[in-house]
Design a protein around this motif. Structure first.
Motif, PDB file in Angstrom:
ATOM      1  N   ILE A   1       9.539  84.407  54.849  1.00  0.00           N
ATOM      2  CA  ILE A   1       9.104  83.591  53.714  1.00  0.00           C
ATOM      3  C   ILE A   1       8.737  84.479  52.526  1.00  0.00           C
ATOM      4  O   ILE A   1       9.102  84.195  51.377  1.00  0.00           O
ATOM      5  CB  ILE A   1       7.901  82.713  54.123  1.00  0.00           C
ATOM      6  CG1 ILE A   1       8.346  81.688  55.175  1.00  0.00           C
ATOM      7  CG2 ILE A   1       7.312  82.002  52.914  1.00  0.00           C
ATOM      8  CD1 ILE A   1       7.202  80.884  55.754  1.00  0.00           C
ATOM      9  N   ILE A   2       8.034  85.576  52.798  1.00  0.00           N
ATOM     10  CA  ILE A   2       7.661  86.497  51.724  1.00  0.00           C
ATOM     11  C   ILE A   2       8.911  87.065  51.058  1.00  0.00           C
ATOM     12  O   ILE A   2       8.972  87.243  49.834  1.00  0.00           O
ATOM     13  CB  ILE A   2       6.778  87.628  52.279  1.00  0.00           C
ATOM     14  CG1 ILE A   2       5.433  87.071  52.763  1.00  0.00           C
ATOM     15  CG2 ILE A   2       6.550  88.712  51.226  1.00  0.00           C
ATOM     16  CD1 ILE A   2       4.560  88.096  53.453  1.00  0.00           C
ATOM     17  N   GLY A   3       9.955  87.327  51.868  1.00  0.00           N
ATOM     18  CA  GLY A   3      11.182  87.909  51.331  1.00  0.00           C
ATOM     19  C   GLY A   3      11.892  87.015  50.339  1.00  0.00           C
ATOM     20  O   GLY A   3      12.708  87.509  49.539  1.00  0.00           O
ATOM     21  N   GLN A   4      11.602  85.707  50.341  1.00  0.00           N
ATOM     22  CA  GLN A   4      12.234  84.817  49.377  1.00  0.00           C
ATOM     23  C   GLN A   4      11.819  85.126  47.943  1.00  0.00           C
ATOM     24  O   GLN A   4      12.524  84.769  47.002  1.00  0.00           O
ATOM     25  CB  GLN A   4      11.893  83.364  49.713  1.00  0.00           C
ATOM     26  CG  GLN A   4      12.448  82.892  51.046  1.00  0.00           C
ATOM     27  CD  GLN A   4      11.995  81.496  51.410  1.00  0.00           C
ATOM     28  OE1 GLN A   4      11.307  80.828  50.637  1.00  0.00           O
ATOM     29  NE2 GLN A   4      12.369  81.040  52.599  1.00  0.00           N
ATOM     30  N   GLY A   5      10.668  85.788  47.784  1.00  0.00           N
ATOM     31  CA  GLY A   5      10.215  86.138  46.447  1.00  0.00           C
ATOM     32  C   GLY A   5      10.721  87.485  45.964  1.00  0.00           C
ATOM     33  O   GLY A   5      10.449  87.883  44.821  1.00  0.00           O
ATOM     34  N   PHE A   6      11.436  88.217  46.798  1.00  0.00           N
ATOM     35  CA  PHE A   6      12.001  89.493  46.411  1.00  0.00           C
ATOM     36  C   PHE A   6      13.378  89.269  45.762  1.00  0.00           C
ATOM     37  O   PHE A   6      13.969  88.201  45.907  1.00  0.00           O
ATOM     38  CB  PHE A   6      12.152  90.396  47.633  1.00  0.00           C
ATOM     39  CG  PHE A   6      10.848  90.832  48.233  1.00  0.00           C
ATOM     40  CD1 PHE A   6       9.655  90.672  47.544  1.00  0.00           C
ATOM     41  CD2 PHE A   6      10.805  91.392  49.506  1.00  0.00           C
ATOM     42  CE1 PHE A   6       8.448  91.063  48.099  1.00  0.00           C
ATOM     43  CE2 PHE A   6       9.608  91.791  50.067  1.00  0.00           C
ATOM     44  CZ  PHE A   6       8.420  91.627  49.364  1.00  0.00           C
ATOM     45  N   PRO A   7      13.886  90.262  45.021  1.00  0.00           N
ATOM     46  CA  PRO A   7      15.220  90.122  44.437  1.00  0.00           C
ATOM     47  C   PRO A   7      16.278  89.863  45.508  1.00  0.00           C
ATOM     48  O   PRO A   7      16.274  90.496  46.574  1.00  0.00           O
ATOM     49  CB  PRO A   7      15.447  91.477  43.747  1.00  0.00           C
ATOM     50  CG  PRO A   7      14.069  91.984  43.475  1.00  0.00           C
ATOM     51  CD  PRO A   7      13.231  91.528  44.615  1.00  0.00           C
TER      52      PRO A   7
ATOM     53  N   ALA B   1      15.635  84.069  37.460  1.00  0.00           N
ATOM     54  CA  ALA B   1      16.448  84.975  36.646  1.00  0.00           C
ATOM     55  C   ALA B   1      17.727  85.309  37.401  1.00  0.00           C
ATOM     56  O   ALA B   1      17.717  85.480  38.622  1.00  0.00           O
ATOM     57  CB  ALA B   1      15.672  86.250  36.337  1.00  0.00           C
ATOM     58  N   ASN B   2      18.840  85.400  36.646  1.00  0.00           N
ATOM     59  CA  ASN B   2      20.138  85.667  37.250  1.00  0.00           C
ATOM     60  C   ASN B   2      20.835  86.816  36.516  1.00  0.00           C
ATOM     61  O   ASN B   2      20.662  86.994  35.308  1.00  0.00           O
ATOM     62  CB  ASN B   2      21.051  84.433  37.180  1.00  0.00           C
ATOM     63  CG  ASN B   2      20.402  83.215  37.815  1.00  0.00           C
ATOM     64  OD1 ASN B   2      20.234  83.166  39.006  1.00  0.00           O
ATOM     65  ND2 ASN B   2      20.033  82.232  36.992  1.00  0.00           N
TER      66      ASN B   2
ATOM     67  N   SER C   1      19.537  87.757  41.759  1.00  0.00           N
ATOM     68  CA  SER C   1      18.638  86.705  41.263  1.00  0.00           C
ATOM     69  C   SER C   1      17.215  87.060  41.641  1.00  0.00           C
ATOM     70  O   SER C   1      16.967  87.749  42.645  1.00  0.00           O
ATOM     71  CB  SER C   1      19.024  85.332  41.839  1.00  0.00           C
ATOM     72  OG  SER C   1      18.846  85.317  43.245  1.00  0.00           O
ATOM     73  N   GLN C   2      16.292  86.606  40.829  1.00  0.00           N
ATOM     74  CA  GLN C   2      14.875  86.874  41.063  1.00  0.00           C
ATOM     75  C   GLN C   2      14.090  85.599  40.798  1.00  0.00           C
ATOM     76  O   GLN C   2      14.158  85.035  39.702  1.00  0.00           O
ATOM     77  CB  GLN C   2      14.371  88.007  40.167  1.00  0.00           C
ATOM     78  CG  GLN C   2      12.857  88.225  40.218  1.00  0.00           C
ATOM     79  CD  GLN C   2      12.380  88.635  41.608  1.00  0.00           C
ATOM     80  OE1 GLN C   2      12.857  89.614  42.154  1.00  0.00           O
ATOM     81  NE2 GLN C   2      11.450  87.876  42.158  1.00  0.00           N
ATOM     82  N   LEU C   3      13.334  85.178  41.817  1.00  0.00           N
ATOM     83  CA  LEU C   3      12.494  83.996  41.650  1.00  0.00           C
ATOM     84  C   LEU C   3      11.320  84.353  40.739  1.00  0.00           C
ATOM     85  O   LEU C   3      10.577  85.299  41.018  1.00  0.00           O
ATOM     86  CB  LEU C   3      11.984  83.524  43.019  1.00  0.00           C
ATOM     87  CG  LEU C   3      11.228  82.207  43.052  1.00  0.00           C
ATOM     88  CD1 LEU C   3      12.144  81.051  42.681  1.00  0.00           C
ATOM     89  CD2 LEU C   3      10.656  81.975  44.456  1.00  0.00           C
TER      90      LEU C   3
ATOM     91  N   THR D   1      17.595  80.437  34.841  1.00  0.00           N
ATOM     92  CA  THR D   1      17.909  79.094  35.308  1.00  0.00           C
ATOM     93  C   THR D   1      16.607  78.332  35.495  1.00  0.00           C
ATOM     94  O   THR D   1      15.755  78.724  36.308  1.00  0.00           O
ATOM     95  CB  THR D   1      18.678  79.125  36.639  1.00  0.00           C
ATOM     96  OG1 THR D   1      19.900  79.845  36.467  1.00  0.00           O
ATOM     97  CG2 THR D   1      18.993  77.705  37.110  1.00  0.00           C
ATOM     98  N   LEU D   2      16.446  77.294  34.723  1.00  0.00           N
ATOM     99  CA  LEU D   2      15.249  76.449  34.821  1.00  0.00           C
ATOM    100  C   LEU D   2      15.664  75.115  35.423  1.00  0.00           C
ATOM    101  O   LEU D   2      16.560  74.444  34.917  1.00  0.00           O
ATOM    102  CB  LEU D   2      14.644  76.224  33.428  1.00  0.00           C
ATOM    103  CG  LEU D   2      13.416  75.292  33.381  1.00  0.00           C
ATOM    104  CD1 LEU D   2      12.246  75.919  34.133  1.00  0.00           C
ATOM    105  CD2 LEU D   2      13.033  74.984  31.936  1.00  0.00           C
TER     106      LEU D   2
END
Length: 448
Positions: free
Chosen positions: A63-69, A298-299, A118-120, A327-328
């Motif tokens: 789950i934490i990895g979803q916030g990484f690039p 961000a992409n 991509s970056q959340l 991307t919003l």
């Protein structure tokens, strides 16, 4: 015949080789606590619960990895067997209006190599997931503790069953020894003409029944050892002996006065497990509500394009391209799906609160029941001890009266039967007291 002999020799050699590869049976001698410790490290249910804890830790890291690039590489190759045709207006080439000229754009071979990233930047659901990661790990940690408590209770009860069976064997041996002496004496008296043959037969019947009872108990004792080995996760072929006997096991009659009050439910792992589940339900409700909020990401991408009509020259020249962007995603309307998911989660949360209240009441009731059952079992045990002593005294007096000629053999037989019944009731009461003590400790959260 020679073929059969050869096959038998090969089979014997194979069996011998197989037996040599098998590990030799181990021999262990355990106290109650040592048996529990062995079970904690070997029982499959405890081992699997420990693996669940590790799996939960990896799930949190996921789950934490979803916030990484997030970076992906892409590669593609196309061989246009027929290049697509495009119709262009004829007037572009001086033809009459309304006509079209077929034109082929492109080349036979095309290939693309690229990197996408991509970056959340903002996602409320992700933030809430990070907030709940500690609670998520706590859930599996408490499940592991619950499994250990359950195994501890079952191992302790199985251990006590073996101890009680050993005590039963001792009582049977003592009764058989004194009854054998009585059989010999009565037989000798019958030969002297002092007593009748029927007196010898009565005592012989009791003796044979007692010997059979001992043999049955020995088989049950072996089965109880197997059950204990199963409960602690020990291979059945290994050997196990017990260090603790009745002298090492304390049956405390004052334990009722030292146990916790009616708030003991707070010490129960079952209650703590429900509390953790309730916390997770609260996080789930927050996560679903967060789906009403926008997300921002961000992409970026960088791509090399290769085109050529000759395959061998395809990668001789590249046409790179790249971009960066944002991307919003703004939720506007989903047909009421998100609203209904929120309502479902709210209902689930309320049910969790109701279950927690029911669990508290149930654990308090269980604690009160365990106290009463333990008190009753102690009273029954003490009563059976007295009955056992009285039955032994009645048998002693009956034998004296019979030897002095003022009693009958029937009276001695009845006294012997009463002693055997008293011994059986004592053994059962002893086991009940030991088991109810385990249940009492568990009901008040003493087993951790």
């Amino acid at each position: 015949m020679k073929r059969i002999l050869t096959l038998l020799l090969l089979l014997a050699a194979a069996l011998q080789g197989y037996s040599q590869t098998q590990p030799a049976p181990q021999t262990y001698s355990f106290t109650v606590q040592e048996a529990v410790d062995y079970a904690i490290t070997h029982k499959d249910s405890v081992v699997n619960a420990g693996l669940d804890v590790k799996s939960a830790d990896y799930r949190v890291k996921e789950i934490i990895g979803q916030g990484f690039p997030q970076i992906d590489g892409t590669a593609s190759f196309q061989d246009y067997l027929k290049i697509p045709t495009t119709l262009l207006p004829g007037e572009f080439f001086g033809a009459p209006a309304g006509t079209f000229i077929p034109v082929k754009f492109g080349v036979k071979y095309q290939s693309n190599l690229g990197v996408n990233a991509s970056q959340l930047l903002f996602d409320p659901s992700y933030i809430i997931g990070l907030q709940g990661r500690k609670t998520y790990k706590e859930l599996y940690s408490r499940a592991y503790t619950s499994t250990k408590i359950d195994v501890t209770a079952r191992v302790t009860k199985a251990y006590y069953q073996v101890v009680v069976s050993n005590e039963q064997i001792k009582l049977l041996d003592a009764n058989i020894a004194q009854l054998k002496q009585q059989v010999d004496q009565t037989t000798a008296q019958n030969k002297q003409g002092i007593v009748e043959k029927i007196d010898v037969d009565r005592i012989a019947v009791q003796y044979n029944n007692l010997v059979t009872s001992r043999e049955n108990t020995l088989r049950l004792l072996a089965l109880n050892y197997q059950l204990l080995k199963f409960q602690i996760g020990m291979p059945i072929e290994d050997n196990l002996t017990l260090k603790d006997g009745l002298d090492n096991i304390k049956i405390d009659e004052n334990i009722i006065e030292t146990v916790a009050d009616t708030a003991s439910y707070k010490n129960r792992i079952e209650y703590k497990f429900f509390e953790t589940n309730l916390k997770l339900s609260e996080f789930d409700l927050k996560r679903i509500k967060a789906q009403f909020l926008p997300t921002l990401k961000a992409n970026a991408a960088y791509t090399f394009s290769y085109q050529n009509n000759s395959f061998k020259d395809l990668y001789s020249a590249s046409f790179p391209s790249s971009y960066i962007g944002l991307t919003l995603n703004v939720p506007i309307f989903s047909g009421g799906q998100r609203t209904n998911r929120v309502r479902q989660s709210e209902i689930a949360l309320q049910k969790g609160k109701n279950n927690l209240m029911g669990m508290r009441n149930g654990l308090n009731l269980q604690a009160e029941q365990s106290k009463i059952i333990y008190q009753n079992s102690l009273q029954s045990l003490n009563n059976q001890k007295r009955n056992q002593e009285l039955a032994r005294e009645v048998l002693r007096v009956s034998k004296i009266k019979y030897q002095q000629g003022v009693g009958s053999s029937i009276e001695v037989t009845q006294a012997q039967t009463a002693l055997e019944a008293a011994d059986n009731l004592y053994i059962q009461s002893l086991y009940d007291a030991l088991v109810s003590r385990v249940d009492l400790d568990r009901a008040f959260g003493k087993i951790q």
